[in-house]
Write a protein that holds these residues in place. Sequence first.
Motif, short mmCIF file in Angstrom:
data_model
loop_
_atom_site.label_atom_id
_atom_site.label_comp_id
_atom_site.label_asym_id
_atom_site.label_seq_id
_atom_site.Cartn_x
_atom_site.Cartn_y
_atom_site.Cartn_z
N LYS A 183 7.60 0.51 11.49
CA LYS A 183 6.86 -0.40 12.37
C LYS A 183 5.37 -0.05 12.46
N SER A 184 5.05 1.23 12.33
CA SER A 184 3.66 1.66 12.53
C SER A 184 2.88 1.78 11.22
N SER A 209 7.51 6.76 5.28
CA SER A 209 8.12 7.50 6.39
C SER A 209 7.36 8.77 6.75
N SER A 210 6.48 9.21 5.87
CA SER A 210 5.67 10.41 6.14
C SER A 210 4.54 10.07 7.10
N LEU A 218 0.81 -1.22 0.00
CA LEU A 218 0.00 0.00 0.00
C LEU A 218 0.84 1.28 0.00
N TYR A 219 2.17 1.14 0.10
CA TYR A 219 3.07 2.29 0.08
C TYR A 219 3.98 2.22 -1.14
N LYS A 220 4.22 3.36 -1.77
CA LYS A 220 5.06 3.39 -2.97
C LYS A 220 6.52 3.08 -2.64
N GLY A 221 6.97 3.47 -1.45
CA GLY A 221 8.36 3.24 -1.07
C GLY A 221 8.66 3.83 0.29
#
Length: 236
Positions: A218-219, A183-184, A175-178
């Motif tokens: 982690k979150s 990290s945002s 679900l995250y591009k990278g």
Amino acid sequence: MNKSREDLAKKAAAKLELLKRSAKAGDFWSYCLYMDYSFYKRRESVLKQVAEMLQKVHDSYSKGEVISIAMSLPPRSGKSYIISLFCPFMLGHFPTKSIMRNSCTQSLYEKLSKDVRSIVSGEKWQAMFNIPLGAKGVKSWALKDAAQGVSYFGAGTGGQIIGIGASMLDISDDLYKGREEASSDSINEKTISWADGSRGSRQERGCCQIDIGTRWRKSDVIGTNEERGIYGENII
């Protein structure tokens, strides 16, 4: 063709037929080898463990049991490909049911949708299950036997998911591009909110959940669900 080549060809055909029979009986690893022997044999040390986890999903669903699993794998490990094979495997065994699969962008979701649809309409899958396609869209499509007119649907992260619920599988696939996006804090919070809301609202009773992706923090969605105690099995 000389005698030795004929013998090798016969052995290869017999091996493929044996794999097909095992796959049709419900063995997912045999199905992976049947569909793409060289790729999965070459990456057996990594992907067989993933296949065994997915086998638990198949077996649990076959018994009417709900299971939720998470798998964390590095980029380019073959995780999306094995999920793209697992979706047709499950639809072949349960052709009236539906799968929702979401990814980090709409364009990637649509590519994966086309990939899965291509597998379902391909010669090897049809030789095993012999179920024709009905609706042939990209955002959603269906086997002829689909109970609610949709077999496969989903969206990119943050996108609107329109249509029926997921009756068999609810899959998140990276679900995250990278790293930068994950990290945002603001993007991560929005992604978790979307996963809980738009995605979560489409999960029907009796649906199994699979969260697979690269862990950048982690979150993230997987980490948050771990803290909630959602997963019964995981590879982290």
